[in-house]
Design a protein around this motif. Structure first.
Motif, mmCIF file in Angstrom:
data_model
loop_
_atom_site.group_PDB
_atom_site.id
_atom_site.type_symbol
_atom_site.label_atom_id
_atom_site.label_comp_id
_atom_site.label_asym_id
_atom_site.label_seq_id
_atom_site.Cartn_x
_atom_site.Cartn_y
_atom_site.Cartn_z
ATOM 1 N N LEU A 140 0.829 -1.195 0.000
ATOM 2 C CA LEU A 140 0.000 0.000 0.000
ATOM 3 C C LEU A 140 0.868 1.251 0.000
ATOM 4 C CD1 LEU A 140 -1.384 0.669 3.551
ATOM 5 C CD2 LEU A 140 -0.056 -1.355 3.073
ATOM 6 N N CYS A 141 0.236 2.384 0.031
ATOM 7 C CA CYS A 141 0.908 3.684 -0.005
ATOM 8 C C CYS A 141 1.711 3.845 -1.299
ATOM 9 C CB CYS A 141 1.799 3.875 1.217
ATOM 10 S SG CYS A 141 2.452 5.578 1.354
ATOM 11 N N ASN A 142 0.970 3.776 -2.427
ATOM 12 C CA ASN A 142 1.597 4.008 -3.727
ATOM 13 C C ASN A 142 2.035 5.472 -3.831
ATOM 14 O OD1 ASN A 142 1.645 4.670 -6.749
ATOM 15 N ND2 ASN A 142 1.345 2.440 -6.766
ATOM 16 N N LYS A 143 3.171 5.691 -4.461
ATOM 17 C CA LYS A 143 3.700 7.057 -4.560
ATOM 18 C C LYS A 143 2.747 7.995 -5.299
ATOM 19 C CE LYS A 143 8.526 5.555 -4.527
ATOM 20 N NZ LYS A 143 9.777 5.492 -5.322
ATOM 21 N N ASN A 144 1.893 7.450 -6.185
ATOM 22 C CA ASN A 144 0.971 8.284 -6.967
ATOM 23 C C ASN A 144 -0.413 8.361 -6.362
ATOM 24 O OD1 ASN A 144 2.928 8.736 -9.031
ATOM 25 N ND2 ASN A 144 2.517 6.666 -9.810
ATOM 26 N N ASP A 145 -0.559 7.764 -5.155
ATOM 27 C CA ASP A 145 -1.886 7.777 -4.533
ATOM 28 C C ASP A 145 -2.343 9.195 -4.209
ATOM 29 O OD1 ASP A 145 -2.315 5.111 -4.641
ATOM 30 O OD2 ASP A 145 -1.955 4.701 -2.508
ATOM 31 N N TRP A 146 -3.678 9.393 -4.343
ATOM 32 C CA TRP A 146 -4.277 10.600 -3.779
ATOM 33 C C TRP A 146 -4.375 10.447 -2.278
ATOM 34 C CZ3 TRP A 146 -8.514 10.692 -0.610
ATOM 35 C CH2 TRP A 146 -8.975 11.957 -0.247
ATOM 36 N N ARG A 147 -4.083 11.528 -1.572
ATOM 37 C CA ARG A 147 -4.268 11.536 -0.124
ATOM 38 C C ARG A 147 -4.933 12.842 0.288
ATOM 39 N NH1 ARG A 147 1.233 10.740 2.684
ATOM 40 N NH2 ARG A 147 2.102 11.540 0.744
ATOM 41 N N PRO A 148 -5.751 12.800 1.311
ATOM 42 C CA PRO A 148 -6.362 14.056 1.785
ATOM 43 C C PRO A 148 -5.293 15.060 2.152
ATOM 44 C CG PRO A 148 -7.399 12.149 2.825
ATOM 45 C CD PRO A 148 -6.199 11.636 2.082
ATOM 46 N N SER A 149 -5.640 16.325 2.029
ATOM 47 C CA SER A 149 -4.665 17.383 2.311
ATOM 48 C C SER A 149 -4.130 17.295 3.730
ATOM 49 C CB SER A 149 -5.309 18.756 2.077
ATOM 50 O OG SER A 149 -6.485 18.896 2.865
ATOM 51 N N SER A 150 -4.924 16.791 4.659
ATOM 52 C CA SER A 150 -4.458 16.665 6.044
ATOM 53 C C SER A 150 -3.333 15.639 6.151
ATOM 54 C CB SER A 150 -5.620 16.260 6.957
ATOM 55 O OG SER A 150 -6.182 15.039 6.499
ATOM 56 N N GLU A 151 -3.373 14.579 5.310
ATOM 57 C CA GLU A 151 -2.321 13.575 5.344
ATOM 58 C C GLU A 151 -1.078 14.059 4.625
ATOM 59 O OE1 GLU A 151 -3.544 9.751 4.082
ATOM 60 O OE2 GLU A 151 -5.461 9.826 5.153
ATOM 61 N N VAL A 152 -1.270 14.823 3.554
ATOM 62 C CA VAL A 152 -0.125 15.346 2.817
ATOM 63 C C VAL A 152 0.750 16.187 3.735
ATOM 64 C CG1 VAL A 152 0.566 16.858 0.917
ATOM 65 C CG2 VAL A 152 -1.327 15.257 0.609
ATOM 66 N N GLN A 153 0.122 16.856 4.663
ATOM 67 C CA GLN A 153 0.846 17.727 5.588
ATOM 68 C C GLN A 153 1.200 17.015 6.894
ATOM 69 O OE1 GLN A 153 -1.795 21.021 6.030
ATOM 70 N NE2 GLN A 153 -1.547 21.696 3.923
ATOM 71 N N SER A 154 1.051 15.649 6.916
ATOM 72 C CA SER A 154 1.337 14.920 8.161
ATOM 73 C C SER A 154 2.836 14.705 8.309
ATOM 74 C CB SER A 154 0.594 13.585 8.157
ATOM 75 O OG SER A 154 1.113 12.753 7.137
ATOM 76 N N TYR A 155 3.223 13.920 9.344
ATOM 77 C CA TYR A 155 4.641 13.762 9.678
ATOM 78 C C TYR A 155 5.353 12.801 8.750
ATOM 79 C CZ TYR A 155 3.001 15.996 13.943
ATOM 80 O OH TYR A 155 2.429 16.851 14.839
ATOM 81 N N GLY A 156 4.619 11.824 8.190
ATOM 82 C CA GLY A 156 5.275 10.793 7.405
ATOM 83 C C GLY A 156 4.979 10.882 5.935
ATOM 84 N N LEU A 157 5.717 9.993 5.173
ATOM 85 C CA LEU A 157 5.448 9.910 3.744
ATOM 86 C C LEU A 157 4.146 9.170 3.490
ATOM 87 C CD1 LEU A 157 9.055 9.071 2.498
ATOM 88 C CD2 LEU A 157 7.878 11.275 2.440
ATOM 89 N N CYS A 158 3.794 8.268 4.396
ATOM 90 C CA CYS A 158 2.506 7.583 4.365
ATOM 91 C C CYS A 158 1.766 7.931 5.652
ATOM 92 C CB CYS A 158 2.699 6.056 4.269
ATOM 93 S SG CYS A 158 3.546 5.544 2.760
ATOM 94 N N ASP A 159 0.533 7.527 5.664
ATOM 95 C CA ASP A 159 -0.259 7.816 6.870
ATOM 96 C C ASP A 159 0.033 6.741 7.915
ATOM 97 O OD1 ASP A 159 -2.080 8.953 8.567
ATOM 98 O OD2 ASP A 159 -3.801 7.910 7.691
ATOM 99 N N ASN A 160 1.292 6.685 8.382
ATOM 100 C CA ASN A 160 1.694 5.610 9.296
ATOM 101 C C ASN A 160 2.410 6.137 10.526
ATOM 102 O OD1 ASN A 160 3.972 6.432 7.945
ATOM 103 N ND2 ASN A 160 4.802 4.362 7.622
ATOM 104 N N VAL A 161 2.255 7.430 10.788
ATOM 105 C CA VAL A 161 2.889 8.041 11.959
ATOM 106 C C VAL A 161 1.798 8.709 12.797
ATOM 107 C CG1 VAL A 161 4.583 9.704 12.791
ATOM 108 C CG2 VAL A 161 5.021 8.418 10.702
ATOM 109 N N LYS A 162 1.763 8.366 14.088
ATOM 110 C CA LYS A 162 0.805 8.962 15.004
ATOM 111 C C LYS A 162 1.570 9.628 16.140
ATOM 112 C CE LYS A 162 -2.437 6.983 12.602
ATOM 113 N NZ LYS A 162 -3.188 7.775 11.618
#
Length: 1094
Positions: free
Chosen positions: A132-154
């Motif tokens: 998962l977490c393809n480099k071309n995936d769409w992600r919500p703007s909140s995730e784009v601005q998150s800590y990680g390259l994928c949504d895997n950091v809390k």
């Protein structure tokens, strides 16, 4: 050379087990990898490593870097190195070597994070199921601005620690910075694809949430880019059914994003699960067919599923109804027929359908068929586009086509609805909206930008139109501005556009030319009137083809008029007027065309329009008039003020100029001053009168009414061509004075009014109710015979008589009619005749019928006016001929006319008594004044008042009346005071010395009254609020049908209002004379309340 890279275990310095809170993790402080080179010669060696091969090493397994950056599970061991003691290149080499040694290792995830001040992780994987977490995936703007390259950091703010998830394992720790901007700086998956077996179980109920799409019906648009999310499913871990179920389950979890799921079987046998947002595209028509909506994707899918709408039990958003009937440029996301549901249930479902779509900004709930029962349709909308046909607009003025739509929109609950809640989680998923294309790209140079300092706010303005541009349709203000300006620019009636940014839309308000100017002898001041405040105000600049510098004008289908530009002085100011003199509106009625209807006239090339043309022959013209009088007189003159915008109001004034000493080059009446003061176009037109315009035999040889048809031809020309001058053919007022007003008023009763050749009428000293406004065919035949005898032509048959009359010189015929009129009364003349063609019945009877259209009317009279005054030219001609006895005969004929057309002696006697007409030779002047008073009331004043009463009583349009008293109607000019003041003659260099400053000031105010009426049908300043700020003219009350409603304006310096004009005199004619006639049994129409003398 041959070489190898080795990372020996002896290079490691063990630090700890169970690192970062993970039992499968081991941490080392340093990593050293050696490059081993075989060199048998023992010579000094310099080694260069080819770029791109830093991560290449020999081994048993070959690894492929994937486009994915994480796995759902599979990590079984993690080795960590401090970023201070290792680098990514060496760690990557170590991972490869370590995975080579592990028979169960199928790949690894290489990650660099900020845990413990910087850590590089080598995560070995065994049997990963899903990448998962393809480099071309769409992600919500909140995730784009998150800590990680994928949504895997809390981040846990209470413990102030981070948790990193990788391949099913979790790692916890703290970075050196409390709030790092990028927690994970590198993360890649490297995979050795081998055979491994795993089993999964899914609930078949997931399939019930989706419907399978026929991929043959999907439209392919290779240029379309869509956000997506991809997952790699390994072939031996998933069957086809399991891959479908996994993909659909993942789509169901992505409630905001995923609406479409595609499962693709790759050439290697693995599966790719791709999730899409809604890709359905619907046409914008207000009809529903199965083909109305279809899916549009960038490529042909293999297997495609569409998520079914899950409607909630209640409505989440409070939808507000838009006050607009037409929406353009909308994006329809879905269409659903609601015909078989009740209106309330259909509306409730439509609301919930919009709730279920994260990209839905509103919906349309429409009855798209007006048939019984209707066809109700629900349209969910991705944007609300360009909203027009506002329900806020109450007046008739609009720039949009708002003809009744086929769909029912106005009746609640039908209409367009907006979700007022701003949806911050959807914009990157939802397709971008496009505004409707511009009608024409308009440069800002075509507009004048204004600020509020030049504006007055007046909420009483009724002529405006409103449009909104949804913020969803365009967040770019300049694009919204350009659209509004383009809409206004294409509509000639639109002059002003204002814009204001609202929370959900850009509000555009359109206006006609609302500039209001106050004029005085010291100068003028102008304000732009707006209904509401606005941040951005644009006024359309004047097009060059109607500007003050223009002295030529192209007329479509004909050619170029060459006019002239003249500066005139009004008070202390100079204004420039473009003038076109002698423009032909009909062919010259010469030779055999004498005594016939006007014919159209075509010319090409250019037409010299710099000097006036010949005037029409009139009774009283003598030989001195011959150079400037002609039958070739069907011309008009056009006066255009400086800086006039498009769609200006137009006045067409029918007037035949009098004698001016043989000077052709100078008009005695022109429209320049009235045009300049009121910003209107003034057209003055000549037409045939007397025998040349109204001779009739009552047969096809000469049916008559040529002068009336001349006026129709001139009005038709104006309708066809006035737009070339900047005029609005829908805003034409017709006007005439004195006897011409009697003639022109007949058009109010004919097809000229119903065909909308004009909207308003100004009658100055005349009315269709004048007893002599029209004559019978019998009287017309008698008049024709009298003329024929006078010039020695046969009186029968009519063909011989007309042939003879057509051969006579015009001046001979004019002398003859003057001689006959000099001894005749007002009933014996050549005027409009009831011909059964244009005038089909007497004006009295025509007025009793219902008129299909309303015409606003401004009507009045002058105390100095009268039949004796109007006959001065005839009297002068007779004196020049030595016929002094004709004056006595004329006076006697006037006195006889007081008895009506049949000269009833009892009526004449009553009038003689009432007006003290007994006279002696010693007091002839008193008799003359009394006779003028009597005939003025009978033929002019009282018919005008009767017409005002009738117009008001029958509600045939606005009606305003004026009167000029004796005091302000004295000077030596042929034109009477109402015409002088209305056309600004006190400012004309030829006449200005005859007027006082007080009279000039009065003229300015009267011109403003007239131009207000020409524009609106009301002489008063049109706006209630701003008139308190501006120095406007005094109120002119409307003439009303009830008691004490007979208001009129007195044209004197005080501009006073009065009631009951000539009440006693007109009561004598309308009541006493009617009673007298009834008592003698000689009144056939005594029941007719506006039959004068009955």
């Amino acid at each position: 050379f041959t070489f190898n890279i080795s990372c020996d275990g002896n290079s490691f310095f063990l630090q700890e087990q169970d690192a970062l809170g993970n039992t499968a993790a081991t941490s080392f402080g340093q990593l050293n990898c050696l490059l081993k080179v075989k060199n048998d010669d023992k010579a000094s060696v310099t080694v260069y490593l080819k770029k791109g091969y830093e991560f290449t090493t020999s081994g048993q397994k070959t690894y492929e870097k994937m486009d994915f950056q994480d796995a759902l599970s599979g990590v079984y061991q993690s080795i960590m190195f401090s970023a201070d003691g290792a680098n990514l290149t060496d760690t990557h080499l170590y991972c490869r070597l370590a995975c080579d040694r592990e028979p169960c290792c199928d790949g690894f995830i290489l990650t660099q994070t900020l845990l413990r001040g910087g850590t590089i992780l080598c995560n070995l994987m065994s049997s990963p199921d899903v990448l998962l977490c393809n480099k071309n995936d769409w992600r919500p703007s909140s995730e784009v601005q998150s800590y990680g390259l994928c949504d895997n950091v809390k981040y846990d703010p209470r413990k102030k620690q981070f948790t990193l998830s990788l391949g099913g394992q979790e790692f916890t720790g703290k970075p050196l910075e409390e709030d790092p901007s990028l927690f994970t700086s590198f993360q890649e998956v490297y995979l050795w694809k081998v055979s491994f077996q795993h089993s999964f179980s899914f609930s078949d109920s997931t399939m019930e949430l989706f419907s399978q799409v026929d991929t043959e019906l999907v439209l392919i648009d290779g240029n379309r880019t869509m956000p997506s999310q991809q997952y790699w499913l390994f072939k031996l871990q998933f069957s086809v059914q399991q891959a479908n179920l996994w993909c659909l389950s993942r789509c169901a979890q992505e409630n905001t994003f995923c609406q479409l799921a595609e499962v693709q079987n790759t050439s290697s046998g693995d599966f790719i699960c791709t999730l899409f947002p809604e890709a359905q595209r619907c046409d914008n028509s207000l009809t529903f067919t199965p083909e109305s909506c279809t899916f549009v994707l960038p490529y042909r899918p293999q297997t495609l599923f569409h998520k079914k709408a899950e409607l909630g039990d209640r409505v989440k958003a409070f939808y507000t109804r838009l006050p607009f009937q037409v929406l353009r440029g909308i994006s329809v996301r879905s269409k659903m027929p609601m015909t078989r549901k009740s209106v309330s249930n259909g509306f409730f479902e439509c609301e919930r359908r919009c709730d279920a779509d994260p990209c839905c900004k509103g919906f349309g709930f429409l009855n798209v068929s007006q048939t019984e029962g209707g066809e109700v349709l629900c349209l969910t909308l991705g944007n609300l586009g360009f909203q027009t046909c506002s329900e806020e607009t109450k007046g008739p003025w609009r720039i949009s086509d708002c003809s009744p739509p086929d769909s029912e929109i106005k009746t609640y609950p039908f209409g367009w609805y907006q979700n007022p809640v701003v949806q911050n989680d959807a914009p990157t998923v939802c397709p971008s909206a496009l505004l409707p294309p511009l009608l024409e790209k308009v440069s800002l140079d075509s507009w004048q930008s204004l600020d509020m300092s030049s504006v007055l706010i007046d909420s009483s303005i009724m002529n405006f139109d409103i449009a909104h541009i949804s913020i969803d349709a365009s967040s770019d203000f300049s694009a919204a501005r350009d659209l509004c300006l383009s809409e206004c620019y294409q509509k000639p009636a639109c002059h002003i556009t204002t814009l204001e940014v609202w929370p959900a839309s850009v509000r555009c308000v359109f206006y006609p030319d609302t500039q209001s100017c106050t004029h005085s002898l010291q100068g003028h001041s102008c304000w732009l009137l707006l209904r509401e405040e606005a941040t951005y105000i644009y006024r359309k600049k004047v097009k060059e083809d109607v500007s003050s510098t223009t002295d030529s004008m192209f007329i479509a289908t004909q050619g170029t008029l060459k006019g002239r530009s003249e500066a005139i002085k009004v008070g202390a100011e100079w204004k420039r007027i473009t003038q076109f003199f002698g423009v032909p509106y009909a062919a010259p009625p010469l030779a055999q065309k004498r005594f016939s209807a006007p014919e159209s006239y075509s010319w090409t090339g250019s037409w010299e329009a710099t000097v006036p043309r010949a005037k029409c022959w009139q009774p009283g013209f003598g030989k001195a008039s011959s150079p400037t009088a002609s039958e070739d007189c069907l011309y008009l003159n056009v006066f255009i003020p400086q800086n006039l915008g498009q769609n200006a109001s137009v006045l067409v004034f029918f007037h035949n100029t009098g004698e001016n000493g043989g000077r052709r080059e100078q008009l005695d009446l022109e429209g320049s001053f009235l045009a300049a003061i009121g910003d209107v176009i003034v057209v003055t037109a000549s037409y045939r009168v007397g025998i040349f315009g109204f001779l009739s035999t009552g047969s096809s040889e000469a049916s008559g009414n040529w002068g009336l048809l001349d006026q129709v031809a001139a009005l038709t020309w104006v309708q066809a061509h006035i737009s070339s001058f900047g005029g609005d053919p829908r805003q034409v007022s017709v006007a005439a004075d004195r006897g011409g007003a009697d003639i022109t008023s007949i058009h109010l009763l004919t097809t000229s009014a119903s065909s909308r050749l004009f909207r308003r009428a100004v009658l100055m000293g005349g009315s269709v109710l004048s007893p002599a406004a029209a004559i019978s065919q019998k009287r017309a035949q008698e008049q024709a015979a009298a003329l024929a005898q006078e010039v020695s032509c046969p009186t029968s048959p009519y063909s011989d008589m007309m042939s003879c009359l057509r051969q006579k010189p015009a001046d001979i015929l004019n002398d003859a009619q003057t001689k006959l009129l000099a001894i005749s009364g007002p009933f014996h003349y050549w005027g409009p005749v009831v011909d059964g063609i244009y005038l089909q019945e007497t004006p009295i009877r025509a007025l009793q019928r219902f008129l299909r259209v309303k015409v606003d009317l401004l009507i009045g009279s002058v105390q100095r006016d009268g039949l004796i005054n109007r006959a001065k030219a005839i009297k002068k001609f007779e004196e020049s001929q030595g016929r002094t006895s004709s004056k006595t005969a004329f006076y006697q004929a006037l006195q006889n006319s007081l008895g009506g057309e049949d000269s009833e002696t009892s009526i004449e006697a009553a009038a003689t008594w009432y007006y003290s007409l007994e006279h002696s030779t010693e007091d002839y002047s008193s008799f003359s004044r009394a006779l003028e008073n009597a005939t003025r009331d009978y033929f002019i004043n009282c018919p005008i008042i009767d017409m005002a009463n009738h117009w008001a009583r029958e509600a045939r349009g606005n009606i305003y009346m004026y009167y000029v008293p004796e005091t302000y109607s004295q000077n030596s000019m042929e034109l009477l005071a109402d015409v002088q003041y209305a056309f600004g003659l006190p400012f004309h260099p030829q006449y200005e010395q005859q007027f006082t400053l007080e009279q000039k000031s009065l003229s300015l105010k009267i011109m403003k009254y007239f131009t207000n009426f020409i524009k609106t049908g009301n002489p008063n300043y049109p706006y209630d609020f701003s008139k308190k700020v501006l120095e406007t003219t005094p109120l002119w009350p409307e003439f009303l049908p009830h008691t004490n409603g007979d208001n009129y304006k007195e044209f004197s310096p005080g501009l006073l209002n009065h009631q009951g004009l000539k009440k006693a005199e007109c009561s004598f004619w309308s009541k006493y004379i009617r009673t007298l006639k009834a008592s003698t049994g000689k009144c056939s129409e005594c029941g007719n309340h506006f039959q004068m003398g009955c």
